[in-house]
Design a protein around this motif. Structure first.
Motif, short mmCIF file in Angstrom:
data_model
loop_
_atom_site.label_atom_id
_atom_site.label_comp_id
_atom_site.label_asym_id
_atom_site.label_seq_id
_atom_site.Cartn_x
_atom_site.Cartn_y
_atom_site.Cartn_z
N GLY A 92 11.14 3.02 9.40
CA GLY A 92 10.22 1.91 9.23
C GLY A 92 10.56 0.78 10.18
O GLY A 92 11.58 0.82 10.89
N VAL A 93 9.70 -0.24 10.22
CA VAL A 93 9.94 -1.43 11.04
C VAL A 93 9.79 -2.66 10.15
O VAL A 93 8.73 -2.89 9.55
CB VAL A 93 8.95 -1.51 12.22
CG1 VAL A 93 9.20 -2.79 13.02
CG2 VAL A 93 9.08 -0.29 13.12
N TRP A 94 10.87 -3.44 10.04
CA TRP A 94 10.87 -4.72 9.32
C TRP A 94 10.58 -5.82 10.33
O TRP A 94 11.13 -5.83 11.44
CB TRP A 94 12.24 -4.91 8.69
CG TRP A 94 12.43 -6.18 7.90
CD1 TRP A 94 12.25 -6.35 6.57
CD2 TRP A 94 12.90 -7.44 8.40
NE1 TRP A 94 12.55 -7.64 6.20
CE2 TRP A 94 12.94 -8.34 7.31
CE3 TRP A 94 13.25 -7.92 9.67
CZ2 TRP A 94 13.35 -9.67 7.45
CZ3 TRP A 94 13.64 -9.23 9.81
CH2 TRP A 94 13.70 -10.10 8.71
N ILE A 113 -5.91 6.55 0.86
CA ILE A 113 -5.13 5.59 1.63
C ILE A 113 -3.71 6.14 1.79
O ILE A 113 -3.03 6.44 0.81
CB ILE A 113 -5.13 4.19 1.00
CG1 ILE A 113 -4.52 3.16 1.95
CG2 ILE A 113 -4.47 4.17 -0.37
CD1 ILE A 113 -4.85 1.72 1.60
N HIS A 114 -3.30 6.31 3.03
CA HIS A 114 -2.02 6.93 3.36
C HIS A 114 -1.03 5.91 3.93
O HIS A 114 0.10 6.25 4.27
CB HIS A 114 -2.25 8.08 4.36
CG HIS A 114 -1.08 8.96 4.59
ND1 HIS A 114 -0.34 8.94 5.75
CD2 HIS A 114 -0.52 9.91 3.80
CE1 HIS A 114 0.63 9.84 5.68
NE2 HIS A 114 0.55 10.44 4.51
N SER A 115 -1.45 4.64 4.03
CA SER A 115 -0.59 3.58 4.59
C SER A 115 0.64 3.37 3.73
O SER A 115 0.59 3.46 2.50
CB SER A 115 -1.37 2.26 4.67
OG SER A 115 -2.62 2.44 5.29
N LYS A 116 1.74 3.04 4.39
CA LYS A 116 2.98 2.66 3.70
C LYS A 116 3.36 1.29 4.25
O LYS A 116 4.07 1.17 5.25
CB LYS A 116 4.10 3.65 3.95
CG LYS A 116 3.73 5.13 3.65
CD LYS A 116 3.33 5.85 4.89
CE LYS A 116 3.25 7.35 4.78
NZ LYS A 116 2.61 7.95 3.68
N THR A 146 0.86 -1.19 0.00
CA THR A 146 0.00 0.00 0.00
C THR A 146 0.89 1.23 0.00
O THR A 146 1.91 1.28 0.70
CB THR A 146 -0.93 0.07 1.23
OG1 THR A 146 -0.15 0.15 2.42
CG2 THR A 146 -1.85 -1.13 1.29
N THR A 147 0.51 2.23 -0.78
CA THR A 147 1.26 3.48 -0.83
C THR A 147 0.35 4.58 -1.35
O THR A 147 -0.44 4.36 -2.27
CB THR A 147 2.50 3.36 -1.74
OG1 THR A 147 3.20 4.62 -1.78
CG2 THR A 147 2.13 2.96 -3.16
N ILE A 179 6.55 -4.88 6.51
CA ILE A 179 7.15 -3.56 6.80
C ILE A 179 6.01 -2.58 7.01
O ILE A 179 5.06 -2.51 6.22
CB ILE A 179 8.04 -3.06 5.66
CG1 ILE A 179 9.25 -3.96 5.44
CG2 ILE A 179 8.51 -1.63 5.94
CD1 ILE A 179 10.06 -3.60 4.20
N VAL A 180 6.11 -1.81 8.08
CA VAL A 180 5.21 -0.67 8.31
C VAL A 180 6.10 0.52 8.63
O VAL A 180 6.99 0.42 9.47
CB VAL A 180 4.23 -0.93 9.46
CG1 VAL A 180 3.36 0.30 9.70
CG2 VAL A 180 3.35 -2.14 9.16
N GLY A 181 5.87 1.64 7.96
CA GLY A 181 6.72 2.79 8.22
C GLY A 181 6.16 4.08 7.65
O GLY A 181 4.95 4.21 7.42
N THR A 182 7.06 5.01 7.39
CA THR A 182 6.70 6.35 6.91
C THR A 182 7.04 6.54 5.45
O THR A 182 6.85 7.63 4.91
CB THR A 182 7.45 7.41 7.74
OG1 THR A 182 8.86 7.34 7.44
CG2 THR A 182 7.25 7.21 9.23
#
Length: 514
Positions: free
Chosen positions: A462-464, A431-434, A368-369, A444-447
């Motif tokens: 981010g977090v891997w 949708i603003h999710s990365k 998602t981006t 991965i969830v991050g900025t």
């Protein structure tokens, strides 16, 4: 009506923009005026432009970035080269670069490089271990055990937990956000921060000046400092022709007492929790960490904090370790590896972490981006993965926040869909999710957006994750989100009118320098 027009005209962003425009016009006028009196000027500028293009071709910059500037220089021979010198050469102030470099090597001693965790990961899966090894061995951010991760598929969920954890703070609270805006979210948080300051808690805030330019009052940091909150305004936006104004702090970090941390795409403004409607329903994502991995996000915050001349770079970082203010062991929830990226070095950490996940995927990779502005390397990786039989899916917004960025995003659809990549647009809104999730194991969830600004120009994090329950939560949320999306077909891509195709092509060509 007159009052609204007055306030609009005298917003700080408008004034700064006008001052920059005046500098550009003055520069153009000076060059054109000189050309009237010095016949050799045009030839001299042409020669300089050719030297710049040759130099540009031989830099380590992304090919698309080089192409965009080369075209601009050739199209505008009088001032294209001057603009490149002012805006295109990726330089940073010596102070910031020196501080970042020195802090990296002095602070890394406090980040424990856990050989045991990496060895354990290697026993699980060699391909996954190689992804983690890049982040640890090349970039210095260790992989951890003894950390639990909670995934949030909306700003409302994250805000609820954020408030609960802030109220528990006893020793310190560190916040670093790109956007802060007055409203329900910030007012609620600010009341808690004021209470915590009164209790003796060390409260520090970093916010990006550009991200908050039209949202917070002028000199808002002084208001916060009067409340006892320590504040660092990152890279104050000034009306100066300089590429460094493009380097923004796009991170979203909250650390509480060293053992609890949040990051993800969610800033502190009401649209992120749907307390107000800006672009339809706002869909976002974040994670909460509890345990040893929080220390990397603490380090990332303190490294940025120490850039300010007013802040002490020699803080004793050992007192911020997760175990200091936490009794007993932490939950072990797989492998967790927070990391950060910076334009002040020569390593494209964010892009390479994404590419590693794409290249190592065996069954699927779901993305998602909010922005899809890709360089050739990522396009190649996505298309090759799809052609190899990997199920590659990307969700982007249907309701956009910037029309020109959305046009560039859609300009990539046909090439990707033709290669087998499945594209979906989130119809309820923006949708603003990365996020990335792959093979039921890695996430991965991050900025970090999939665009040039995030991958090359901004400070990001981010977090891997591997074998964490948050990966399953991320996958479940992704599949639920797909049910609210429309798939883009090849027929949809071919329906686009010629004028729109032309405009998309022009915007796409200059996207790397926008």
């Amino acid at each position: 009506m007159f009052r609204k027009l007055f306030h609009a005209l005298f917003k700080r962003a408008v004034i700064v923009g006008l001052l920059i425009l005046l500098q550009i016009l003055a520069l153009i006028f000076a060059i054109v005026k000189l050309s009237e009196y010095f016949t050799f000027l045009y030839s001299a500028l042409t020669a300089i432009n050719l030297v710049l293009i040759v130099w540009l071709i031989n830099t380590k910059n992304n090919p698309a970035y080089k192409f965009a500037w080369a075209v601009l220089i050739l199209l505008c021979p009088l001032f294209g080269g001057v603009f490149y010198i002012l805006f295109g050469i990726k330089r940073h102030t010596s102070f910031v670069k020196r501080r970042m470099k020195n802090n990296k090597y002095s602070i890394l001693q406090y980040l424990p490089q856990s050989s045991n965790a990496q060895a354990d990961l290697k026993q699980h899966c060699l391909d996954v271990c190689m992804q983690s090894s890049y982040i640890q061995d090349r970039c210095g951010f260790p992989v951890y055990r003894n950390t639990s991760v909670q995934y949030f598929g909306s700003g409302e969920e994250k805000f609820e937990y954020m408030v609960k954890e802030l109220k528990k703070a006893k020793h310190f609270i560190f916040l670093e956000y790109f956007i802060i805006n007055n409203g329900v979210m910030w007012d609620t948080i600010l009341q808690i921060l004021k209470q915590k300051v009164a209790e003796g808690v060390d409260v520090r805030l970093i916010y990006d000046d550009c991200g908050c330019m039209n949202l917070l009052p002028v000199n808002y940091h002084k208001t916060l400092e009067a409340m006892g909150i320590k504040v660092f305004v990152f890279n104050p936006f000034r009306p100066i022709l300089s590429i460094t104004m493009n380097n923004r702090d796009h991170r979203k970090i909250l650390v509480i007492d060293g053992h609890t941390a949040f990051t993800g795409g969610i800033n502190i403004a009401d649209e992120y929790i749907n307390a107000c409607e800006k672009y339809g329903h706002w869909k976002d994502a974040a994670v909460m960490l509890k345990g040893e991995a929080c220390y990397t996000l603490t380090f990332v915050f303190l490294q940025m904090w120490s850039i300010s001349e007013r802040n002490n770079p020699n803080d004793d970082l050992s007192k911020y370790m997760p175990c200091i203010y936490h009794d007993g062991p932490f939950e072990d929830d797989g492998f967790v590896q927070p990391y950060a990226d910076s334009p002040a070095d020569d390593e494209n950490v964010a892009e390479y972490v994404y590419m590693n996940m794409i290249n190592k995927a065996k069954k699927y990779v779901y993305i998602t981006t909010p922005y899809l502005i890709l360089d050739n390397e990522i396009i190649t990786a996505l298309c090759l993965a799809a052609k190899n039989g990997v199920d590659v899916r990307i969700i982007t917004p249907y309701v956009y926040d910037k029309w020109y960025v959305h046009m560039v995003t859609r300009s990539y659809y046909e090439q990707l869909v033709s290669a087998g990549v499945k594209i979906y647009e989130y119809t309820p809104g923006f949708i603003h999710s990365k996020t990335f999730v792959s093979d039921d194991e890695v996430g991965i969830v991050g900025t970090i957006n999939l665009d040039y600004r995030s991958l090359y120009m901004h400070f990001e994090c981010g977090v891997w994750m591997y074998k964490s329950k948050a990966v399953e939560q991320l996958y479940t949320d992704y599949m639920q989100t797909l049910g609210k999306c429309r798939e883009i077909t090849l027929a949809d891509c071919k329906k686009v009118s010629l004028p729109v195709r032309v405009l998309r092509g022009v915007l796409k060509g200059f996207a790397p320098i926008m």
